[in-house]
Enzyme design. Structure first.
Site, PDB file in Angstrom:
ATOM      1  N   ASP A 320      -1.221   2.694  -2.616  1.00 22.31           N
ATOM      2  CA  ASP A 320      -2.059   3.153  -1.498  1.00 22.31           C
ATOM      3  C   ASP A 320      -3.521   2.732  -1.649  1.00 22.31           C
ATOM      4  O   ASP A 320      -4.340   2.996  -0.759  1.00 22.31           O
ATOM      5  CB  ASP A 320      -1.996   4.688  -1.384  1.00 22.31           C
ATOM      6  CG  ASP A 320      -0.603   5.156  -0.980  1.00 22.31           C
ATOM      7  OD1 ASP A 320       0.126   4.383  -0.331  1.00 22.31           O
ATOM      8  OD2 ASP A 320      -0.244   6.302  -1.325  1.00 22.31           O
ATOM      9  N   LYS A 347       3.591   0.517   5.627  1.00 17.12           N
ATOM     10  CA  LYS A 347       2.928   1.820   5.421  1.00 17.12           C
ATOM     11  C   LYS A 347       2.518   2.387   6.783  1.00 17.12           C
ATOM     12  O   LYS A 347       3.072   1.990   7.796  1.00 17.12           O
ATOM     13  CB  LYS A 347       1.725   1.635   4.485  1.00 17.12           C
ATOM     14  CG  LYS A 347       2.125   1.230   3.065  1.00 17.12           C
ATOM     15  CD  LYS A 347       2.853   2.342   2.367  1.00 17.12           C
ATOM     16  CE  LYS A 347       3.290   1.964   0.975  1.00 17.12           C
ATOM     17  NZ  LYS A 347       4.203   2.966   0.405  1.00 17.12           N
TER      18      LYS A 347
HETATM   19  C1  S3P Z   1       4.529   8.461  -2.056  1.00 19.12           C
HETATM   20  C2  S3P Z   1       5.058   7.243  -2.378  1.00 19.12           C
HETATM   21  C3  S3P Z   1       4.513   5.964  -1.879  1.00 19.12           C
HETATM   22  C4  S3P Z   1       3.107   6.114  -1.324  1.00 19.12           C
HETATM   23  C5  S3P Z   1       2.983   7.322  -0.448  1.00 19.12           C
HETATM   24  C6  S3P Z   1       3.312   8.585  -1.226  1.00 19.12           C
HETATM   25  C7  S3P Z   1       5.164   9.691  -2.574  1.00 19.12           C
HETATM   26  O1  S3P Z   1       5.363   5.477  -0.856  1.00 19.12           O
HETATM   27  O2  S3P Z   1       2.729   4.949  -0.592  1.00 19.12           O
HETATM   28  O3  S3P Z   1       1.679   7.437   0.093  1.00 19.12           O
HETATM   29  O4  S3P Z   1       4.537  10.769  -2.511  1.00 19.12           O
HETATM   30  O5  S3P Z   1       6.302   9.614  -3.060  1.00 19.12           O
HETATM   31  P1  S3P Z   1       6.690   4.614  -1.196  1.00 19.12           P
HETATM   32  O6  S3P Z   1       7.681   5.481  -1.843  1.00 19.12           O
HETATM   33  O7  S3P Z   1       7.166   4.124   0.145  1.00 19.12           O
HETATM   34  O8  S3P Z   1       6.209   3.495  -2.073  1.00 19.12           O
END
Ligand code: S3P
Length: 441
Positions: A320, A347
């Site tokens: 992020d 995203k």
């Molecule tokens: C998160 C995982 C990430 C991240 C998101 C929060 C989480 O996403 O980008 O803001 O809390 O498990 P992804 O699992 O799609 O990588």
């Protein structure tokens, strides 16, 4: 703030000591595990951003009692499981919220309809639906696995699942479904992703076995038939939010900013490692453990930065943070190459495309690749970029905050549209930045 948006302008140095808001990932999980558990969970430091408030409302819809006791203090009384919601569950902008809740809900004999805002309705849910389907859940959704969708849970089997993409959301959804599956659930992640679900499941009394094969990721095993018991959770400060005042201090001459109580879980600190390689003066103090997670105070001082190649394998630990890293890179001497970041295209927005466009609008030379972004950087360190851009954010909170930080150190003011979306993850952003001396309005 005008109807057209919000602008940031160059002013004096940024100075002060602040706290980052509660970690978003941990906040979602605390509410969801609290609702799945038997008994009372008290949460301290919950992020009261829109994403998390949607999860709180969803947990009520699934049958838990959820009450705010004071600022950041919440009590969840779980029934030891979910009951069927009476209406559509709207997760707003929150990918983490909807994916984790779908995983948890799949374990129960119920039907639940999910939707979200225009951004969330455009994001792929197949990555979660596929393993949940292999466990025995079914659903009806829009083309491409998009929301709104209706999920039917119950009667799940355990699953051995190797993650096709590094995603803590998918890992977490499978583990939460596995809590109510017959048979063991095993998730293999070739690249380690944030492990808050594993840590918090243990805090709620579950046995979770994690084995680390050097160089070949992790295997997480969850035995069937485990009951969760309410627990007290302290939510540390979000490093993904702390990143904005920290980078603002690094690029604004004369600045010194301390952010207290920041989560320093090594699976979340890729940005700090990268900034240090770029020459950032980052110092850590008060290293301690809070709520089963490593935490510390981070001080950033204005620093001459140089461009680096970010190792692609570091991506999950800073996924992020690429938008704000791209801003730091614009002030660094020489190019910064960010590769292996194709996930950024799915995203809250296509973050590669929007950062490339926003930086270009501010006079920064960039090259966009299918799964990468190269920021050419300045001729010498900390030479101010032109700025002056009017940036389209497509409602993405991190695109908005990143460009506002850029505006604090650029020659011309930078404005962003849809600044209201910042409240999804960092409702106090403007006040915090203004309190440090930032000219945003
Ligand atoms: C998160 C995982 C990430 C991240 C998101 C929060 C989480 O996403 O980008 O803001 O809390 O498990 P992804 O699992 O799609 O990588």
């Amino acid at each position: 703030m005008t109807a057209a948006g919000l602008s940031a302008r160059r002013g004096g140095p940024l100075k002060g000591v602040v706290r980052a808001p509660g970690d978003k990932s941990i906040s979602h999980r605390a509410l969801i595990l609290g609702a799945l558990a038997n008994g009372v969970t008290e949460i301290e430091g919950l992020l009261e951003g829109d994403d998390v408030l949607r999860t709180a409302a969803a947990m009520r819809a699934f049958g838990a009692a959820v009450e705010q006791l004071g600022p950041g203090r919440w009590r969840v009384t779980g029934q030891g499981g979910f009951s069927e919601p009476a209406d559509v569950v709207d997760c707003g902008n929150a990918g983490t919220g909807v994916r984790l809740i779908m995983g948890a809900a799949a374990g129960f004999d119920l039907a639940a309809a999910f939707t979200g805002d225009v951004s969330l309705r455009g994001r792929p849910m197949n990555r979660v639906l596929k393993p949940l389907g292999e466990m025995g859940a079914s659903w009806v959704c829009r083309a491409g696995g998009r929301l709104p969708l209706m999920l039917k849970g119950g009667g799940l089997r355990g699953l051995h699942y190797r993650l096709p993409e590094p995603s803590a959301q998918v890992k977490s959804a499978v583990l939460l479904a596995g809590l109510n599956a017959a048979g063991e659930t095993v998730v293999i992640e070739p690249e380690a992703t944030r492990d808050h679900t594993e840590r918090m499941l243990r805090a709620f009394g579950a046995r979770v076995e994690v084995t680390d094969a050097a160089g070949d990721g992790r295997t997480i095993r969850l035995a069937p038939g485990q009951k969760l018991t309410g627990a007290d959770i302290m939510v540390p400060g979000d490093p993904s939010s702390a990143a904005f005042p920290i980078v603002a201090a690094l690029i604004t001459p004369g600045s010194e900013v301390t952010v207290g109580g920041v989560l320093l879980n090594p699976l979340r600190t890729g940005l700090f490692a990268t900034l240090t390689e770029m020459g950032a003066d980052l110092r850590y103090a008060n290293l301690r453990e809070a709520g089963g997670e490593p935490v510390g105070d981070v001080t950033a001082r204005f620093s001459p930065l140089k461009g680096v190649d970010v190792p692609p394998e570091r991506a999950p630990s800073m996924i992020d943070e690429y938008p704000i890293l791209a801003v730091a890179a614009a002030f660094a001497e020489g190019p910064t190459r960010m590769r292996g970041i194709g996930e950024l295209r799915v995203k809250e927005s296509d973050r590669i495309a929007l950062m490339a466009a926003g930086l270009a609008a501010c006079g920064v030379a960039v090259e966009e690749e299918p799964a990468g972004l190269i920021v050419m950087g300045a001729q010498r360190a900390n030479h101010p970029v032109a700025g002056g851009g009017k940036v389209t954010t497509h409602g993405d909170h991190r695109i908005a905050m990143s460009h506002l930080v850029l505006g604090l150190a650029a020659e011309g003011a930078v404005s962003v549209d849809e600044p209201g979306m910042i409240a999804t993850s960092f409702p106090g952003f403007m006040d915090l930045m203004r309190g440090l001396g930032g000219d945003i309005g």
